[in-house]
Motif scaffolding. Structure first.
Motif, short mmCIF file in Angstrom:
data_model
loop_
_atom_site.label_atom_id
_atom_site.label_comp_id
_atom_site.label_asym_id
_atom_site.label_seq_id
_atom_site.Cartn_x
_atom_site.Cartn_y
_atom_site.Cartn_z
N GLN A 96 0.87 -1.17 0.00
CA GLN A 96 0.00 0.00 0.00
C GLN A 96 0.91 1.23 0.00
OE1 GLN A 96 -3.40 0.15 -0.24
NE2 GLN A 96 -3.27 -2.07 -0.57
N TRP A 97 0.89 1.97 -1.11
CA TRP A 97 1.87 3.03 -1.31
C TRP A 97 1.47 4.32 -0.61
CZ3 TRP A 97 5.89 0.60 -2.74
CH2 TRP A 97 5.82 -0.47 -3.62
N GLY A 98 2.47 5.01 -0.12
CA GLY A 98 2.26 6.30 0.53
C GLY A 98 3.52 7.13 0.45
N MET A 99 3.40 8.40 0.80
CA MET A 99 4.52 9.33 0.69
C MET A 99 4.49 10.30 1.86
SD MET A 99 5.37 12.04 -2.43
CE MET A 99 5.86 10.74 -3.58
N THR A 100 5.66 10.74 2.26
CA THR A 100 5.79 11.80 3.26
C THR A 100 6.71 12.89 2.72
OG1 THR A 100 7.64 10.68 4.36
CG2 THR A 100 5.41 10.25 5.20
N ILE A 101 6.40 14.13 3.07
CA ILE A 101 7.21 15.28 2.67
C ILE A 101 7.61 16.02 3.94
CG2 ILE A 101 7.30 17.40 1.32
CD1 ILE A 101 5.16 16.25 -0.49
N ASP A 102 8.89 16.05 4.23
CA ASP A 102 9.41 16.67 5.45
C ASP A 102 9.60 18.16 5.21
OD1 ASP A 102 10.54 17.34 7.82
OD2 ASP A 102 12.16 15.86 7.75
N LEU A 103 8.74 18.98 5.79
CA LEU A 103 8.84 20.43 5.62
C LEU A 103 10.03 21.00 6.37
CD1 LEU A 103 5.07 21.42 5.90
CD2 LEU A 103 6.41 20.86 3.86
N ASN A 104 10.56 20.26 7.32
CA ASN A 104 11.75 20.70 8.02
C ASN A 104 12.98 20.66 7.12
OD1 ASN A 104 12.05 21.83 10.55
ND2 ASN A 104 12.91 20.00 11.47
N ALA A 105 12.96 19.74 6.15
CA ALA A 105 14.10 19.58 5.25
C ALA A 105 13.90 20.32 3.93
CB ALA A 105 14.35 18.10 4.96
N CYS A 106 12.65 20.57 3.54
CA CYS A 106 12.38 21.21 2.25
C CYS A 106 12.91 22.63 2.23
CB CYS A 106 10.87 21.20 1.98
SG CYS A 106 10.40 22.04 0.45
N SER A 107 13.64 22.94 1.16
CA SER A 107 14.18 24.29 0.98
C SER A 107 13.42 25.08 -0.07
CB SER A 107 15.67 24.22 0.59
OG SER A 107 15.82 23.52 -0.65
N GLY A 108 12.39 24.48 -0.68
CA GLY A 108 11.60 25.19 -1.68
C GLY A 108 12.32 25.43 -2.99
N CYS A 109 13.29 24.57 -3.32
CA CYS A 109 14.10 24.79 -4.52
C CYS A 109 13.33 24.52 -5.81
CB CYS A 109 15.36 23.94 -4.47
SG CYS A 109 15.05 22.15 -4.49
N GLY A 110 12.29 23.68 -5.77
CA GLY A 110 11.51 23.38 -6.96
C GLY A 110 12.09 22.28 -7.82
N THR A 111 13.13 21.60 -7.36
CA THR A 111 13.72 20.52 -8.14
C THR A 111 12.73 19.38 -8.37
OG1 THR A 111 15.90 21.05 -7.23
CG2 THR A 111 15.65 18.90 -8.26
N CYS A 112 11.89 19.12 -7.38
CA CYS A 112 10.90 18.05 -7.52
C CYS A 112 9.93 18.35 -8.67
CB CYS A 112 10.14 17.87 -6.22
SG CYS A 112 9.36 19.38 -5.58
N THR A 113 9.59 19.62 -8.84
CA THR A 113 8.67 20.00 -9.91
C THR A 113 9.27 19.71 -11.28
OG1 THR A 113 7.76 21.76 -8.51
CG2 THR A 113 7.36 21.92 -10.87
N ILE A 114 10.54 20.06 -11.46
CA ILE A 114 11.19 19.85 -12.75
C ILE A 114 11.43 18.37 -13.01
CG2 ILE A 114 13.17 20.47 -14.17
CD1 ILE A 114 11.21 22.75 -13.46
N ALA A 115 11.81 17.62 -11.97
CA ALA A 115 12.03 16.18 -12.12
C ALA A 115 10.74 15.47 -12.52
CB ALA A 115 12.59 15.60 -10.83
N CYS A 116 9.64 15.86 -11.90
CA CYS A 116 8.34 15.28 -12.23
C CYS A 116 7.94 15.64 -13.66
CB CYS A 116 7.29 15.78 -11.25
SG CYS A 116 5.63 15.17 -11.55
N GLN A 117 8.24 16.85 -14.07
CA GLN A 117 7.91 17.28 -15.43
C GLN A 117 8.66 16.46 -16.47
OE1 GLN A 117 9.09 21.29 -16.27
NE2 GLN A 117 7.82 21.45 -18.08
N SER A 118 9.93 16.21 -16.22
CA SER A 118 10.75 15.45 -17.17
C SER A 118 10.33 13.98 -17.21
CB SER A 118 12.23 15.57 -16.79
OG SER A 118 12.64 16.91 -16.77
N GLU A 119 10.01 13.43 -16.07
CA GLU A 119 9.69 12.00 -15.98
C GLU A 119 8.34 11.68 -16.60
OE1 GLU A 119 9.65 7.92 -14.81
OE2 GLU A 119 11.28 9.38 -14.93
N ASN A 120 7.36 12.57 -16.44
CA ASN A 120 5.97 12.25 -16.78
C ASN A 120 5.45 12.99 -18.00
OD1 ASN A 120 5.13 10.43 -14.43
ND2 ASN A 120 5.98 12.19 -13.36
#
Length: 391
Positions: free
Chosen positions: A44-68
């Motif tokens: 059963q898949w799930g995800m967590t996002i640690d706001l303490n570690a997130c720097s707001g760089c936006g790399t996840c947005t670009i990686a998702c764009q390229s992958e999908n």
């Protein structure tokens, strides 16, 4: 169920007990997965996002764009609210609106609700729930009613207003494809202008994609046409690839072709690209998995959890020390290398910010400063770090 620290600080501390008004057929209960239900069987898949570690760089947005195979729609379409990114980074400001104390970031994508509001309003059953807890999209069923986007409280579903993937690079038309009768019209008309939006032209009149232009797309992900809704899929293509690889390698042998995938055996695109390791993905039923431990921590909470949507993506709250005596050491100028005389007090910060004219440092875009309030407010935060450099 007893609330943890993060939930006690949020809206759940002021709302009644969150119980669904209907029984989920896959959950067989109105709360946690009951024994023998679909959700009680792994993975059963799930995800967590640690706001303490997130720097707001936006790399996840670009990686998702390229992958999908997410299209780039341009500034004008984004200004209309037609952005296509599957994961966005929200910004929140604290303190005075014109001079905020700090800027906080929160990545938000489809949270894959167990009680998904989008699924109940789709007239053609295009968005459905999988047995592994993922909210899936059947693109060839979607007729573009956008009911799901209107019913989504997280506003994470995107609609293809144009055939972004079908347009030819640099635009243009193949006149021989449309016929001799309209050849002159398209050669001398708006299609001759390279700045003309080629997506306004019907698909049957466009030049077909050649083999080279196809190479820009990920072959493992469907290319969505005009009039289709799309959103985060938990990189389901990577999940399926990992399942097959585990089976081929003989790591398990089950007749139903389902079984345990080792924790960390694969990563989603956003998780793989995150430089601060803030995103974790895995099997929430595995008590030893990292995502399961983070979901059960005192910092874990469900975004808009009081709506009883039961999201599979949870956030870990950000922890900061509000002690002002300690805080003054946290805002030390990172660009100071010992060459400046004296400290950077509050008066110096204000004075330095007032000097941010159109000819100032590279962080300022004069056009954006006048036209975008969010950008102007972020300069207050960035200005504190670059005041010493400008001085």
């Amino acid at each position: 169920q007893k609330l943890n620290v993060a939930e006690q600080l949020g809206e759940l501390a002021h709302t009644p007990e969150v119980v669904s008004i209907y029984k989920n057929p896959q959950n067989a209960s109105r709360g946690d997965a009951a024994e023998g239900s679909v959700y009680s069987k792994g993975p059963q898949w799930g995800m967590t996002i640690d706001l303490n570690a997130c720097s707001g760089c936006g790399t996840c947005t670009i990686a998702c764009q390229s992958e999908n195979n997410i299209p780039v729609v341009g500034k004008s379409e984004v200004a209309k609210g037609r952005e296509m990114h599957w994961i966005r980074v929200d910004r929140y400001f604290t303190g005075d609106m014109h001079n905020p104390d700090q800027m906080l970031m929160q990545p938000v994508a489809c949270v894959h609700c167990e009680n998904a509001p989008c699924e109940t309003v789709c007239p053609v059953n295009a968005t459905v729930h999988g047995p592994e807890g993922t909210n899936n999209m059947a693109y060839n069923r979607c007729i573009g009613t956008r009911y799901c986007a209107n019913n989504c409280p997280y506003k994470v579903r995107r609609f293809n207003f144009f055939d972004w993937a079908q347009s030819k690079f640099r635009g243009g038309l193949d006149a021989s494809y449309v016929g001799e009768g309209v050849k002159k019209e398209f050669e001398e008309g708006p299609a001759a202008d390279r700045t003309f939006n080629q997506n306004f032209i019907p698909p049957r009149l466009r030049e077909k994609l050649d083999e080279i232009s196809k190479m820009q797309q990920n072959p493992d992900v469907t290319v969505r046409p005009r009039g289709v809704m799309e959103k985060c899929t938990y990189c389901i293509q990577r999940v399926n690839a990992a399942r097959q690889e585990v089976k081929v390698n003989g790591m398990w042998n089950q007749p139903d072709q389902t079984g345990p995938i080792p924790d960390g055996f694969f990563q989603t695109a956003c998780q793989q690209a995150c430089p601060t390791d803030a995103i974790v993905f895995g099997d929430i039923l595995d008590p030893e998995s990292r995502v399961s431990k983070e979901r059960n921590s005192q910092r874990g909470y469900a975004l808009l959890g009081f709506l009883a949507t039961r999201p599979r993506t949870q956030h870990l709250m950000r922890v900061r020390n509000p002690n002002r005596d300690i805080h003054e050491y946290d805002v030390t100028d990172p660009f100071a290398h010992g060459g400046h005389e004296g400290g950077h007090g509050d008066d110096h910060h204000e004075e330095g910010h007032d000097d941010h004219t159109e000819g100032g440092h590279a962080f300022i875009d004069p056009a954006k400063r006048r036209g975008e309030n969010g950008y102007a407010m972020s300069l207050r935060i960035l200005g504190q770090a670059v005041t010493g450099v400008q001085a």
